[in-house]
Structures are given as C-alpha cells and as structure tokens.
Design an enzyme around this catalytic site. Structure first.
Site, mmCIF file in Angstrom:
data_model
loop_
_atom_site.group_PDB
_atom_site.id
_atom_site.type_symbol
_atom_site.label_atom_id
_atom_site.label_comp_id
_atom_site.label_asym_id
_atom_site.label_seq_id
_atom_site.Cartn_x
_atom_site.Cartn_y
_atom_site.Cartn_z
ATOM 1 N N ASP A 52 0.831 -1.192 0.000
ATOM 2 C CA ASP A 52 0.000 0.000 0.000
ATOM 3 C C ASP A 52 0.875 1.256 0.000
ATOM 4 O O ASP A 52 1.735 1.414 0.875
ATOM 5 C CB ASP A 52 -0.876 -0.022 1.270
ATOM 6 C CG ASP A 52 -2.074 0.884 1.173
ATOM 7 O OD1 ASP A 52 -2.194 1.615 0.175
ATOM 8 O OD2 ASP A 52 -2.908 0.878 2.090
ATOM 9 N N HIS A 150 -10.472 -3.102 1.760
ATOM 10 C CA HIS A 150 -10.860 -1.785 1.257
ATOM 11 C C HIS A 150 -11.728 -1.835 0.011
ATOM 12 O O HIS A 150 -11.662 -0.960 -0.851
ATOM 13 C CB HIS A 150 -9.621 -0.923 0.997
ATOM 14 C CG HIS A 150 -9.884 0.555 1.170
ATOM 15 N ND1 HIS A 150 -9.019 1.533 0.722
ATOM 16 C CD2 HIS A 150 -10.918 1.207 1.758
ATOM 17 C CE1 HIS A 150 -9.502 2.727 1.014
ATOM 18 N NE2 HIS A 150 -10.657 2.552 1.650
ATOM 19 N N ASN A 354 -0.350 1.929 -5.608
ATOM 20 C CA ASN A 354 -0.135 3.258 -6.184
ATOM 21 C C ASN A 354 1.192 3.790 -5.661
ATOM 22 O O ASN A 354 1.881 3.122 -4.891
ATOM 23 C CB ASN A 354 -1.281 4.231 -5.844
ATOM 24 C CG ASN A 354 -1.666 4.262 -4.388
ATOM 25 O OD1 ASN A 354 -2.763 3.841 -4.009
ATOM 26 N ND2 ASN A 354 -0.783 4.736 -3.533
#
Length: 779
Positions: A52, A150, A354
């Site tokens: 993450d 998520h 990301n």
C-alpha cells in the site's frame, strides 16, 4: 438422470438428476457422486503480495538502498516489469487487480469511503463482476486473503449490514485482516477473521500488525498442507504497510539509524543511479527535478534547518524499517514454501497499489489524521514539533513529509492521487522458476507497458484456467485487462496492452502506443478552471519516461486524438459524471439513520468506527452515562472513543471523575472532582465553536463538574477506534491511564451510555470547497 431400469413410483421425490440407480434396497441400487473439479496435475500455487502506497524505487530491484534480500532473490530468478501502471488510489487498484476490469467499470472510481450514487462509484462489487479468487476456487484452488481489503463501503462494515463485498463472499475460503483503508500497526482499530470481528480488548505486548498478518498467512498454508498435499492455493497478501501511520518495530528502525541524514536530494540521486545501472531505463533518461507545483512542492534538503533535517530523517528511517519488515514477511512465506518443496512451482507477484504519497504535508505530521484538521483550519499549528524519540512508535501516528514521497517515486513527478507517473507507475516482480525462468541472455527486465487489469488474465493463463462467462446466473463483465504472459516469456514480445485511460477525482490521463496525455485536477493546480476543461500535457514516454518535456503545443493533433480517445473510454467505462474532490463528501440519504441517538448497554462490543463517527462528526453531541449508583471503590473507564491517534474517555480513579481528550496525539485531562456516593448520571455536553473546535462540559447529576474548552475537533477518520462502554478497548486514548491500569474495565454497576447527536455544523471552508467543486462540475 436415474437409469432406465430404476422403477420409481410416480410420487417419488428428491431423486431428480441422480445418475446412479435407485432400488428399494442397496442390493439393487448403485451409488453416484458429484464430479469434482480436476486441475491439471502440477498446477502452480499463486501468491500475490500487494503493498500500500509504496513508490517505484523503494525496493532493491528498483533502486533502493533499503535491505530487501528476499525481493532481490525473487527478482534475480524472475521478471521485473519496469513499465507497469496502476490507478492512483487504493480501492480502485484493488478492484482492478482482483477483477481484471477498469476501476470505474468495476464500480470503484474512488476509495470505498463515499457513496455519491453513480454506476462508476458503487464502491461495492456488483453481482455481474467476478473476482480472481472466485474463478480460482471454482477451478479447484484453495483461496486465502490476508491484510487490507478496502472494497467494502464503510457504511457496510457494521453488524447487520450487507456483506456481499466482504472477502469470504467474493471467493476467499478464509480471510484475516482489516476491511478499511489503513490501520495502526500496534493497536488496530478492528480486525476481521472471516466474517466476524476479532474480540480483543488489549493486544499482547510486542504486537505488530505485519507480523500478525504473516503468522496467519503462514498458518493458512501449513493448515492446508496438513489436510491436503495436492490442492494448489491462491494467497492474496495485501499489506496494510506502507500506508500511514508509519510505525515500525524498534529493532527494524535501529538498522536505519542515521541512514537518511544526507537527505532526500542525495537519496534520490543514488536511487536513480542504481536504476540506470540496473538497466531499468534507457540511456538518456533524466530524473524529474523536485516537485514545484503549489501544494506538492519539495524544498532543497540543504535549505532546511538542522532541527528539521533531524526530524525529517527520522521519518524516513521508520519508513525504511517498514519496507524491511515487508521483505521479512515475504521471506517467511518463501521459506514456508521452500520447506514444503513448493517454491519453484509457486507464482509469486510483488507490486504496489499506487505511488508514494504527499499526505504528510510539507513538514510531516505527528498524526496521519491531523492533516484533515489542517485542511479545515490552516492556522492550527498544534501538530508540530513533537518528540523525535516517539516517531515510529505506538504513541504517535506519524507520516513523512512529501519530500520522502517523491523520493519513494524516484525518478518520477508527483504522487499518489495524480495521474502522472509518480502516482501510478510502481514496481512489479514476478517469480515462477518452474514455469518462467529467464535464459542466460535474458536480464528479466521488461519495459513493455502493462496495467493492473492485466494481472488477473495473466495469472489465469499461466495457471491454464479459463474464466467462466456466468456468475450466479448472470453474464459477467468481460475483462478489460489483457494477459501479459507473452511479454513475461519473451523480452522481445510486443506489449499486449497498448491503450489505457486514467481518471481519479478529476486527474486524468490517456496512454497509447508510447504517447501519454495527462492533466491535473483543478484543485491540484494553481489556476481555477472547470473540472471538465483539462489543461492537457503531452509526453512521448518512449524517450521521456519521466514526463518532463510537454509536447502539447508541438503536436496539437495528437492531443486532440488522445483527448477524444479519453472521452470515448470515459463513457465506455462509466467515468462520468466527474465529481472531483467533492466525491468523498456525498453519502446516500439512508445513512442518516446512523446518526440517530443510540443507547449502548454495558457489555456492548466496541461500536464500529464509521457508525461511531456519525454520532459526533462536525456536530454538537451529548453523552449520558447511567449508573446504578456510584459506590466507594468503583473505578474504571465509563466510556472511551478513540486511541493514540485521537479520542476522549471518561473514567473514575481514586474516587475522582476524570475526562481526558486526545487531540491527534496531544493529551489534556480535567479532574471533575470527587464523585459523590450514589451518583447516578454523568453527562458530557459537546458544543461546536469556531475554528474547528469543541467546548466540552462535564456534569454529575445535573451539576457542572468540569470543562475542556477550545479542543480541536476530531475529524476525517478520527477517532479511529470506535466507542467502547465500560472499558478503553484496543488502542489507549490515554497512555498514562493505560500504563497504570490496562484497558481499565469499570468495576461498578454501569447500566448504559447514550449518545445524542445534535445538528451538524460543517465549517464554512469545507462548504466552500464542496460548492466550488459543484460549480466546476456544472460548467
């Protein structure tokens, strides 16, 4: 059907479709069993490790100085995709990875913390969307998920809500982790095992979330092999790291003490030099200069004061320690597979959702959640400075300054959230010695373009599995991703994925055949504009992979071509309407029910975080504590809401009533005086005052007993841990109270705690932000 010689009477029921023979006794009957899915012998295990908020350069195989021996080993024997792209935010990337669909088409045009009511922003998995674990389980795999999920709207995290998008409802046999977008590494606000909340008041000494998740993943593998030696498995290990708050074990931090004193400019230079040496970029590639865009700018390291340099270096030491712990975690998985003799025939993928983030602001923060308060009240400076010795430990929820975010994204521009390479170009390592072993003249480096949607079809092709066309009786959405297996097998194979749109909160981009069209959202540039009037920039990323030379004025026809292609893709993928940063402020009207008064009986499990926040967020509220009558010697917590990242608690100690308030890590307490014998009602009245503050008043049986005035409101996702009655569960609101008493259960007779929410009073600054986005959308 039953065999023709079966003599079934016309009124017989329940035998329809049975393929054996039915007689009156076993002697004249023949059994039949349903056929089971049979995989090709030697089908590979599959392990996907998703990190993450980790940028392109944070591991050794992509240029880092951080120690990652396990990943170095996997990269050396496998393949590195150096031109792999993802989406700019968490939930969209996870949805795209697990479904093979473009994020909006999967329903995740934003993180699962909104609900604006449009098809591309469902923020729940639809019935006609199939997932990789569903496909693999249907083909005969055991399926396990560990870590961050998520993919559930936060309104659906509580008991009694839909679980349709929970992991075990979407193809996983077992799940252990955090359904939300982030968590504390020492005191998780809530963990889920399969479909149930893990019942815990206090985590054991030495607890660390990454270790807990790794223990569970290793346990799943060992448990399977103890019962079935042949069944292949799919493990989806989605680390909560590297998302803030940044917290690392002391031993891991110690490895990097002093390593970052030289600052981010020199670290970026050394990482880029390593990337060039490893052949990750073509000769002539230039590193992007320090970001200069307003709100994203990074100062020269040598311009900082020695005090700032010291504190900023500490942040990065913690970050490096967390990356190190991830490598250790992967190492434990690899060692387990090795001990089982299955490492060579396991496909292991390592990548990130990301790029590195600017969420820590220009100076870093003692509390990841405090940045929301800064946004609402830029004059509030209560966040810094803070005690450097606490950085990275359980008492603070720090995040690094954005200079380290750009370092993470070396050699690119910008960060998580933007469509430039810093936000969406991330590391990718794939190892499968039994099936993909680069030859002696193959470096294992692949520079062909690939996208996150390609992973599901790629893994299915490598495993020899075809995806079904129907899910629960509905035709499924076909993949947008394209298998990259040919590229993995040959460094000279052309890219299988040649066009791709990007959109996130108005940041947009379009890639086609080496050309890349990009535009920042209006709120991300220092010039007012409509959200649907992009200021396009054009780059030839074949010769300019770091996106430095804007060619838009030289090639207007190419800009027009790609802009039209973006528009076409946007309509085809349910990207419209464009909502910009206002997307997170919109909720369905039915959520108003979460803000009704609630009476929590003694013994009620901790209230879920989002439900708890709806009772207090941006509003006046009252808390009423009902006792059967205070008696001499009764002690403990009456009500607690929050943890070290922010919260409040009401407790009785040494005969006195105390109210403590934790403002994003800065703690205050008022002694409300001796509690009279027989006291039956305690009230806390909270009132909104200007500049995002609360005044808090405590009374006993209607008589004022104490107050705390001008306390910074807990906003955004704080308090992170939900409301507890009669105990301060999980993370401590007050460190002093926890050290003295642990969770400090109330020893007297506590009946209930009632929350009565008042009217919402959203700050004018917040309203103006939403109105501005709405005006842009209407232009």
């Amino acid at each position: 059907m039953t065999s023709p010689d079966s003599a079934l009477p016309p009124h017989a029921r329940g035998y329809e479709g049975f393929e054996g023979r039915i007689g009156r006794t076993a002697a004249d009957s023949a059994p039949s069993w349903p056929t089971t899915t049979t995989l090709t012998p030697g089908s590979p295990n599959i392990v996907v490790v998703l990190i993450d908020d980790m940028g392109y350069s944070d591991i050794g195989p992509f240029g880092s100085e951080i120690k990652t021996p396990t990943l170095d080993r996997l990269a050396a024997q496998g393949v590195r995709l150096t031109n792999y792209h993802t989406t700019p935010l968490c939930s969209p990337s996870r949805a795209a990875l697990l479904t093979g669909l473009n994020p909006h088409r999967a329903g995740y045009g934003f993180v699962a913390n909104a609900d604006p009511g449009y098809p591309g922003l469902r923020l729940e998995l639809a019935d006609d969307v199939q997932t990789l674990p569903e496909i693999l389980r249907g083909a005969g795999y055991a399926t396990y998920a560990v870590g961050k999920w998520h993919l559930v709207r936060d309104a659906n995290l509580a008991p009694g809500r839909s679980r349709d998008s929970w992991p075990t409802q979407r193809g996983f046999d077992r799940y252990y982790g955090s359904l939300e977008g982030l968590n504390s590494f020492y005191y998780p606000n809530q963990l889920i095992s399969d479909n149930s909340v893990v019942d815990v008041d206090e985590y054991p000494e030495g607890y660390y979330l990454t270790d807990d998740l790794t223990d569970k993943a290793v346990g799943y593998i060992k448990d399977l092999r103890a019962h079935d030696q042949d069944k292949p498995f799919f493990l989806y290990f989605a680390h909560v790291a590297m998302h803030g708050p940044l917290q690392a074990k002391p031993a891991d931090q110690a490895k990097y003490r002093g390593r970052y004193d030289e600052g981010w400019d020199r670290i970026r230079e050394s990482r880029f030099a390593s990337q060039l040496l490893q052949g990750l970029f073509p000769e002539g590639t230039r590193q992007a200069p320090r970001n200069s865009e307003p709100g994203f700018d990074v100062p020269e390291w040598d311009s900082l004061t020695p005090e700032l340099q010291s504190r900023f270096a500490r942040y990065m030491e913690v970050y490096a320690a967390m990356v190190d712990s991830i490598d250790q975690s992967v190492g434990r998985i690899v060692d387990t597979l090795g001990a089982l003799g299955e490492l060579d025939n396991t496909i292991i993928v390592f990548t990130s959702d990301n790029g590195g983030t600017a969420e820590g602001g220009s100076d870093g923060t003692r509390s990841y959640f405090a940045q929301f308060a800064h946004i609402q009240d830029p004059d509030w400076v209560g966040d810094v400075p803070h005690d450097e010795s606490l950085i990275g430990g359980p008492e603070l929820g720090v995040h690094y300054p954005r200079g380290w975010g750009q370092t993470s994204n070396t050699p690119f521009r910008l960060y998580k959230g933007q469509s430039f390479a810093g936000g969406i170009r991330v590391p990718f390592v794939l190892s499968w010695p039994a099936g993909l072993k680069p030859g002696a003249d193959d470096t294992g480096i692949r520079d062909q373009f690939a996208y996150v949607t390609d992973l599901t079809p790629t893994l299915l092709e490598l495993a020899g599995i075809e995806a079904p066309s129907v899910r629960n009786g509905l035709p499924v959405k076909e993949f947008d991703g394209i298998s990259t297996a040919p590229v993995l097998r040959s460094s000279t194979a052309p890219s299988t994925h040649t066009e791709q749109y990007t959109e996130m909160t108005g940041n947009r981009g379009y890639y086609k055949d080496g050309w890349k069209l990009l535009a920042l959202a209006p709120s991300d540039i220092d010039k007012p504009q409509s959200i649907d009037q992009p200021q396009w920039q054009l780059f030839d990323v074949r010769t300019d992979p770091t996106e430095l030379d804007d060619l838009a004025s030289r090639f207007p026809d190419k800009v027009r071509e790609l802009a039209e292609a973006w528009d076409h893709s946007a309509w085809a993928n349910t990207v419209f309407p464009l909502l910009g940063n206002s997307v997170g402020a919109v909720r369905r009207p039915a959520e108003e029910a979460l803000s009704r008064p609630v009476r929590l009986l003694a013994g009620t499990p901790p209230l879920e975080r989002y439900r708890s926040s709806k009772l207090i967020g941006f509003r006046d509220f009252d808390i009423t504590v009902e006792l059967d009558g205070y008696r001499t010697g009764d002690v403990g917590v009456l009500v607690a809401h929050g943890d070290p990242q922010g919260g409040y608690l009401l407790y009785v100690e040494d005969g006195h009533l105390h109210f403590g308030y934790n403002a994003f890590g800065s703690y205050s307490v008022v002694d409300a005086g001796p509690l009279a014998i027989g006291s039956k009602r305690i009230d806390v009245s909270v009132t909104v005052v200007p500049r995002l503050r609360w005044d808090l008043h405590v009374s006993v049986d209607g008589i004022h007993a104490g107050q705390l005035l001008g306390q910074v409101q807990l906003v955004g996702t704080a308090p992170w841990t939900g409301i507890s009655v009669g105990v301060d569960a999980r993370g401590p609101v007050s460190w002093d109270v926890r050290r003295r008493h642990g969770p400090f259960r109330y020893s007297g007779s506590l009946r209930a705690v009632t929350y009565t929410p008042g009217r919402i009073q959203v700050p004018r600054r917040h309203i103006e932000s939403i109105e501005r986005e709405a005006e842009y959308a209407a232009d």
